[in-house]
Write a protein that holds these residues in place. Structure first.
Motif, short mmCIF file in Angstrom:
data_model
loop_
_atom_site.label_atom_id
_atom_site.label_comp_id
_atom_site.label_asym_id
_atom_site.label_seq_id
_atom_site.Cartn_x
_atom_site.Cartn_y
_atom_site.Cartn_z
N LEU A 81 6.03 2.51 -8.22
CA LEU A 81 5.26 2.25 -7.00
C LEU A 81 4.58 0.90 -7.05
N GLY A 82 4.28 0.42 -8.24
CA GLY A 82 3.60 -0.86 -8.39
C GLY A 82 2.76 -0.87 -9.64
N TYR A 83 1.71 -1.69 -9.62
CA TYR A 83 0.81 -1.83 -10.77
C TYR A 83 -0.64 -1.73 -10.33
N VAL A 84 -1.48 -1.29 -11.25
CA VAL A 84 -2.92 -1.32 -11.00
C VAL A 84 -3.32 -2.78 -10.82
N PRO A 85 -4.10 -3.10 -9.78
CA PRO A 85 -4.52 -4.49 -9.59
C PRO A 85 -5.21 -5.04 -10.85
N LYS B 71 -2.74 6.47 1.46
CA LYS B 71 -2.12 5.88 2.65
C LYS B 71 -0.93 5.03 2.22
N VAL B 72 0.14 5.08 3.00
CA VAL B 72 1.31 4.25 2.77
C VAL B 72 1.50 3.37 4.00
N GLN B 73 1.59 2.04 3.77
CA GLN B 73 1.72 1.08 4.87
C GLN B 73 2.85 0.10 4.55
N PRO B 74 4.11 0.51 4.62
CA PRO B 74 5.22 -0.34 4.18
C PRO B 74 5.53 -1.53 5.09
N THR B 75 4.86 -1.64 6.22
CA THR B 75 5.17 -2.74 7.14
C THR B 75 4.28 -3.95 6.94
N ILE B 76 3.33 -3.88 6.01
CA ILE B 76 2.45 -5.02 5.75
C ILE B 76 2.76 -5.62 4.38
N ALA B 77 1.99 -6.62 3.98
CA ALA B 77 2.23 -7.30 2.70
C ALA B 77 2.31 -6.29 1.55
N PRO B 78 3.27 -6.49 0.62
CA PRO B 78 3.50 -5.52 -0.46
C PRO B 78 2.27 -5.12 -1.25
N GLN B 79 1.35 -6.05 -1.51
CA GLN B 79 0.18 -5.70 -2.30
C GLN B 79 -0.74 -4.73 -1.58
#
Length: 83
Positions: free
Chosen positions: A16-20, A43-51
């Motif tokens: 899914l990614g990494y901890v900031p 929340k999942v927001q796949p239409t905005i910037a990946p971070q």
């Protein structure tokens, strides 16, 4: 490579990614000390910037009675290193 990088993945191994980075040292230290952590996707927001795709919460329980892991001094040291 960041020595504190913490990869976030689903229970079946999907990345899914990494901890900031600003939080990675604390999360990494907690995991290395076998602190049970629970991550929930809010929340999942796949239409905005990946971070910004995922909003998550992370909860953990510190057992202050566990010997040789946590004392008031080493918790303060961790806070100061990260801040």
């Amino acid at each position: 490579m960041d020595p504190y990088a913490v990869r976030i993945e689903t229970s079946d191994g999907q990345k899914l990614g990494y901890v900031p980075g600003v939080h990675a040292q604390v999360v990494s230290t907690m995991l290395k000390n076998n602190i049970s952590l629970t991550l929930s996707v809010k929340k999942v927001q796949p239409t905005i910037a990946p971070q910004w795709w995922l909003q998550v919460t992370l909860k953990g329980n510190l057992n202050m009675n566990q010997k040789n892991i946590f004392t008031e001094n080493n918790l303060d040291d961790l806070i100061y290193r990260v801040a």
